[in-house]
Design an enzyme around this catalytic site. Structure first.
Site, PDB file in Angstrom:
ATOM      1  N   ASP A  66     -88.008-119.210  61.710  1.00 39.29           N
ATOM      2  CA  ASP A  66     -88.934-120.198  62.239  1.00 39.29           C
ATOM      3  C   ASP A  66     -88.094-121.369  62.754  1.00 39.29           C
ATOM      4  O   ASP A  66     -86.881-121.452  62.543  1.00 39.29           O
ATOM      5  CB  ASP A  66     -89.958-120.646  61.184  1.00 39.29           C
ATOM      6  CG  ASP A  66     -91.201-121.263  61.853  1.00 39.29           C
ATOM      7  OD1 ASP A  66     -91.140-121.585  63.059  1.00 39.29           O
ATOM      8  OD2 ASP A  66     -92.225-121.432  61.173  1.00 39.29           O
TER       9      ASP A  66
HETATM   10  C1  NOJ Z   1     -93.024-123.494  64.204  1.00 45.41           C
HETATM   11  C2  NOJ Z   1     -94.176-122.687  63.670  1.00 45.41           C
HETATM   12  O1  NOJ Z   1     -94.145-122.681  62.259  1.00 45.41           O
HETATM   13  C3  NOJ Z   1     -94.203-121.246  64.161  1.00 45.41           C
HETATM   14  O2  NOJ Z   1     -95.396-120.660  63.760  1.00 45.41           O
HETATM   15  C4  NOJ Z   1     -94.027-121.206  65.647  1.00 45.41           C
HETATM   16  O3  NOJ Z   1     -94.084-119.870  66.102  1.00 45.41           O
HETATM   17  C5  NOJ Z   1     -92.691-121.839  66.009  1.00 45.41           C
HETATM   18  N1  NOJ Z   1     -92.699-123.225  65.578  1.00 45.41           N
HETATM   19  C6  NOJ Z   1     -92.395-121.768  67.499  1.00 45.41           C
HETATM   20  O4  NOJ Z   1     -93.199-122.622  68.202  1.00 45.41           O
END
Ligand code: NOJ
Length: 714
Positions: free
Chosen positions: A280
């Site tokens: 993430d």
């Molecule tokens: C953070 C989020 O937790 C995740 O769900 C998302 O896909 C990513 N950022 C990318 O934007």
């Protein structure tokens, strides 16, 4: 890392194996890998953001040359933008490795449909699959062959705003919708020009956040990990999910993004999965905040050795992996294994052969004939009628409607978090929909108040409009930003300025329908007694107010049922139907409020009435049960039958009830339909142990459908 050295024009041998489209993918991967320098390999293992970052929670992000493995592109909706960058990767880099573009198309790209929590309330996975395939087509034709969806975190605490992004509290439900969504995005072949790679996230246990707080540590026993949090991932992987995203949380003391057990032992070895794991956003760098690494170099070292293939956003791999390899702290074999998975994905997506999406107009990519009908139907079937004292349906001529509330004349808050790229003119507001449904002259609008704050100056106008009307439709709810990532709330109640508006309107003595738009279960104990009917719309996407108007007039018969429990009050959360047994079922209740939920899992009303027969065993091998359901009303209606099981005595204590199968069917007025559950004893009666091994114990099991029970002995 010297990027300039890699940006040199290729002078390769005739047609290298990796460029031969008809060669087997594994051979192409190995051939390409064998030609890559360490620098080139490490570049593939990084992803950064391109363009403006629309998610305020995605902090940081440097801009670097477009020679990395992947880019998140939050703004691009036009293939020409993507093609320009892809051209550089294809033509100016030594090996011509295409860039993989990704975007959070979570519930639609441009044709936005209901949030995932709502989707699961439709109990119609085929429809969700169709919606996801529209999203896939729009995304791929825009040049983005990868979405960070579906999110399959089990969520049992509505304070955690990300419950909006998943399929609710139940592992089986989440598994079914996860698989449907993966099928919708990926189809049979992700190289298809209208398909994209799915990414199941956030692996793992992210939804077990304490007190609803985001990013915090989680404590999950091995037993609960396997019986509750893992099943949707297993289902997604069985459905062929191409990628997985590791989560932000530590789990039992180890950050998920640095866990060799979860990333390598379980996903890659135990499941034998050959896909790619992306972190993430900044999760590698954040190992420092979590106290798992002293600096970003150590973060990179821990994450890569745990099996994390691609580093999202923070460039820890970019900045440190080469040095770590030189120091012998990271083996080249480890790098090769991650790069192999990244390249495999790019080959599977067909990016080497077709790196450039065709240049098309927005009209050719978005909102094609039939698309709106799919997302509209999904919004209709996701809406849950929570209460009806007989007021609904209003009919097409209910007289004057006072349409009141902060949601009425609002676009963006109908969309929900991770809203994709809808245009304002795509979204049908509640005001517009009610004018269309009942005629503009019959709709008296007043905002009444804002979502929050203390300004009650709009109450008087709202009350005056209510007095002139035959029925009040009060539209309350949450802003899109209140749920989703970092959308944490201490209470599930709506702000008092909204609740009090309902009290004021109630004093007019007019019948009142409450329409709710929100991304989490709400605390409705004060509002419920005020309303004659309550319709939960969630955040329905571009169909906006149209499904609600249709349900209120009776043009649409509601069929949604909850995939998440609505507590009576916030103090009850976490609350969910499939809790384990208590030692004193007759004690342990709240002293000040009921211990029962306001609306339980699988609850939802219809305008039809259904009568359930008894559960019958109709076949021994395979063990099959049937139940007949009769539509005793004069209105055709869709009904979902939920089949639960109960294992009353077992070595590991199990929940009171576990959902094992569901089916939704249209039952014509006055007709009877048979619903059938074919049991696979190991799958449906069996359980998992702390290592994920499924076993079956001898003894009695119960099959439960509503208040019907059937006992079998194995
Ligand atoms: C953070 C989020 O937790 C995740 O769900 C998302 O896909 C990513 N950022 C990318 O934007």
């Amino acid at each position: 890392m010297i990027i300039a050295a890699i940006l040199t024009v290729s002078c390769q041998d005739a047609v290298p194996l990796y460029k031969q489209a008809d060669a087997p993918i594994e051979k192409r991967v190995e051939d390409l890998l064998s030609r890559m320098t360490l620098e080139e390999k490490i570049l593939q293992m990084n992803q950064v953001t391109l363009g403006t970052n629309l998610n305020q929670n995605n902090i940081g992000g440097e801009q670097v040359e477009p020679v990395l493995g992947s880019y998140i592109t939050y703004t691009a909706t036009d293939p020409t933008e993507i093609n320009q960058m892809q051209k550089r990767a294809m033509e100016e880099t030594r090996l011509g490795i295409p860039v993989l573009f990704g975007f959070d198309a979570i519930h639609g790209f441009r044709t936005v449909y209901p949030i995932p929590l709502a989707q699961s309330c439709s109990w119609n996975p085929e429809l969700v699959e169709k919606a996801c395939s529209i999203c896939a087509r729009e995304s791929r034709l825009s040049g983005i062959p990868w979405t960070f969806s579906p999110m399959v975190d089990i969520a049992r605490d509505g304070r955690w705003g990300r419950c909006a992004e998943g399929y609710g509290e139940d592992p089986y439900t989440a598994s079914v919708f996860c698989a449907a969504s993966v099928r919708g995005y990926q189809g049979d072949d992700i190289s298809d020009s209208t398909k994209i790679a799915a990414c199941i996230k956030h692996y793992i246990g992210y939804g077990a956040s304490e007190a609803g707080r985001d990013y915090v540590p989680t404590e999950i026993s091995s037993q609960t990990l396997w019986d509750t949090y893992m099943p949707p991932y297993q289902a997604g992987i069985e459905a062929g999910a191409a990628t997985v995203m590791s989560s932000f949380n530590t789990i039992n003391g180890t950050p998920a993004s640095a866990s060799p057990y979860h990333l390598t032992q379980v996903l890659k070895e135990q499941f034998g999965w050959d896909g790619m794991i992306v972190s993430d956003w900044d999760a590698v760098k954040q190992l420092v905040y979590q106290g798992a690494a002293a600096d970003h170099k150590e973060s990179a070292w821990r994450a890569v050795n745990a099996g994390l293939d691609m580093d999202m956003a923070d460039l820890c791999y970019f900045n440190h992996l080469e040095q770590l390899v030189k120091e012998g702290k990271v083996g080249e074999k480890t790098i090769d294994e991650s790069v192999r998975r990244i390249l495999r994905l790019k080959f599977r997506l067909g990016l080497f052969e077709n790196p450039y999406p065709p240049v098309t107009t927005a009209e050719e990519r978005f909102n094609l004939p039939g698309d709106f009908e799919v997302v509209e139907q999904l919004a209709e079937e996701s809406s849950v009628l929570l209460k009806n004292n007989g007021l609904l349906p209003l009919g097409s001529k209910p007289g004057k409607i006072a349409l009141i509330g902060p949601m009425v004349d609002n676009y963006w808050d109908l969309i929900g978090s991770w809203g994709g790229h809808p245009l304002a003119e795509d979204i049908i507001t509640i005001k517009q929909a009610f004018s269309d449904e009942f005629g503009p002259a019959n709709v008296l609008y007043a905002k009444g108040c804002d979502f929050e704050g203390d300004d009650r100056s709009g109450y008087a106008e709202a009350v005056a409009k209510a007095r002139q009307a035959d029925v009040v439709v009060l539209c309350l709810g949450e802003k899109s930003s209140w749920s989703g990532e970092n959308g944490i709330r201490s209470t599930l109640a709506l702000p008092s300025v909204q609740e009090q508006l309902a009290f004021e309107l109630k004093k007019t003595g007019k019948p009142m329908v409450l329409l709710l738009n929100n991304g989490r279960p709400l605390e409705l104990c004060r509002l419920e007694p005020l309303a004659d009917a309550i319709l939960e719309l969630w955040q329905p996407g571009i169909a906006g107010g149209k499904p609600a108007a249709g349900i209120l007039s009776g043009r649409v018969n509601p069929s949604g049922k909850l995939s998440i429990t609505f507590p009576y009050a916030t103090g009850q959360v976490p609350i969910y139907y499939n809790r384990r047994r208590t030692s004193r079922p007759f004690m342990g209740f709240y002293q000040d409020i009921t211990s029962d939920p306001m609306y339980e899992f699988a609850y939802g009303l219809s305008y039809s009435t259904f009568e359930y027969g008894d559960i019958r065993e109709v076949c021994e091998r395979p063990l099959t049960f049937e139940i007949s359901v009769t539509n005793t009303s004069s209105l055709d209606g869709l009904e979902t039958v939920h089949w639960f099981i109960c294992d009353p005595v077992s070595t590991v204590t199990r929940p009171y009830k576990e959902l094992k199968f569901f089916e939704k069917k249209l039952i014509r007025a006055g007709k009877t339909e048979q619903f059938r559950f074919e049991v696979d004893p190991l799958r449906d009666f069996g359980y998992v142990d702390e290592s994920g091994r499924r076993y079956l114990e001898k003894g009695k099991y119960q099959i439960l459908v509503k208040d019907k029970l059937f006992e079998v002995e194995l």
